[in-house]
Design a protein around this motif. Sequence first.
Motif, short mmCIF file in Angstrom:
data_model
loop_
_atom_site.label_atom_id
_atom_site.label_comp_id
_atom_site.label_asym_id
_atom_site.label_seq_id
_atom_site.Cartn_x
_atom_site.Cartn_y
_atom_site.Cartn_z
N HIS A 27 0.84 -1.21 0.00
CA HIS A 27 0.00 0.00 0.00
C HIS A 27 0.87 1.26 0.00
CE1 HIS A 27 -3.63 2.36 0.91
NE2 HIS A 27 -2.86 3.06 1.73
N VAL A 28 1.89 1.27 0.83
CA VAL A 28 2.76 2.44 0.92
C VAL A 28 3.57 2.61 -0.37
CG1 VAL A 28 4.74 3.45 2.13
CG2 VAL A 28 2.88 2.38 3.43
N ALA A 29 4.05 1.50 -0.94
CA ALA A 29 4.81 1.58 -2.18
C ALA A 29 3.97 2.17 -3.30
CB ALA A 29 5.32 0.20 -2.58
N LYS A 30 2.71 1.79 -3.35
CA LYS A 30 1.81 2.34 -4.37
C LYS A 30 1.64 3.84 -4.18
CE LYS A 30 -2.77 1.69 -6.42
NZ LYS A 30 -4.03 0.89 -6.37
N ALA A 31 1.51 4.28 -2.92
CA ALA A 31 1.38 5.71 -2.64
C ALA A 31 2.64 6.48 -3.04
CB ALA A 31 1.08 5.92 -1.16
N LEU A 32 3.81 5.91 -2.78
CA LEU A 32 5.07 6.56 -3.16
C LEU A 32 5.18 6.69 -4.67
CD1 LEU A 32 7.46 4.79 -0.63
CD2 LEU A 32 7.00 7.26 -0.72
N ARG A 33 4.78 5.65 -5.39
CA ARG A 33 4.86 5.72 -6.86
C ARG A 33 3.86 6.74 -7.41
NH1 ARG A 33 5.87 -0.10 -6.46
NH2 ARG A 33 8.07 -0.43 -6.99
N SER A 34 2.70 6.83 -6.78
CA SER A 34 1.72 7.84 -7.21
C SER A 34 2.27 9.24 -6.98
CB SER A 34 0.41 7.65 -6.45
OG SER A 34 -0.22 6.44 -6.79
N ALA A 35 2.95 9.44 -5.84
CA ALA A 35 3.53 10.74 -5.55
C ALA A 35 4.63 11.09 -6.55
CB ALA A 35 4.10 10.75 -4.12
N LEU A 36 5.41 10.11 -6.96
CA LEU A 36 6.43 10.33 -7.99
C LEU A 36 5.78 10.74 -9.30
CD1 LEU A 36 8.90 7.37 -7.36
CD2 LEU A 36 9.50 9.79 -7.38
N HIS A 37 4.72 10.03 -9.68
CA HIS A 37 4.02 10.32 -10.93
C HIS A 37 3.42 11.72 -10.92
CE1 HIS A 37 0.55 10.22 -13.73
NE2 HIS A 37 1.37 9.49 -14.47
N ASP A 38 2.93 12.16 -9.75
CA ASP A 38 2.29 13.47 -9.63
C ASP A 38 3.28 14.60 -9.41
OD1 ASP A 38 -0.11 12.14 -9.89
OD2 ASP A 38 -0.51 12.08 -7.73
#
Length: 233
Positions: A27-38
């Motif tokens: 869950h946290v890894a997905k949030a980190l990747r979303s933050a990178l994308h944004d």
Amino acid sequence: MRELRAGSDAVLLDFSTGRAPEAEAAHVAKALRSALHDGALASCDVVLSAHTILVEALPGAGLDELSVLRVVHRARHSFTEARRSNGLPATADLEIPVVYDGADLAEAAQLAEITETQLAATHSAVLWTVQFMGFAPGFGYLVPAAGTSPEHVRTLARITRRTESRPVVPAGSVAVAAGYSAVYPRSSPGGWFLLGTTDVAMWDSAAEPPSRLTAGMTVRFRAAQRPPTEEER
């Protein structure tokens, strides 16, 4: 969660002491990747394993650890709230159609102590999370997402590994073992129980990115009908 320094340009986040370390880390890894994308995080690599995440900047660039931890803390809060409400997202990042005609469906159902039809229904009812990638390019290790029915989790966990591995498992085989599920991206040896097949390609070296799966994304399998053969048309 423990925060461990990994040199001047990286931090290792260890979730192994939590109640659901695999699901929380994903869950946290997905949030980190979303933050990178944004654009909320400066460029860095997010490497997810079973219970840890390595966040690493380019050598010498320095890691904005404060921004990373802001994302992590928000993600952990949302993860806790989801577990309290036992809620699962309505849709998955990827839906994979499966013809449940696998060579091991009957034996796996016996291990799970349910019928073949019930096993197919259980496997397709679960929302799966890509915990980490490994074994072969495009091979994702999927675990039940946080909030999954405990009965579904216990049922699937009864299916261990085959006592003898196959020298060749066909590409597109949908399999389970020890609470995990996966899709074989190419023909390879394997010791998991084969439940069915899909025509969704997990790896395409000409695509960008080449892997259909990435760590942290969610997957739902959908029961599909076997296409008719030429003789049946």
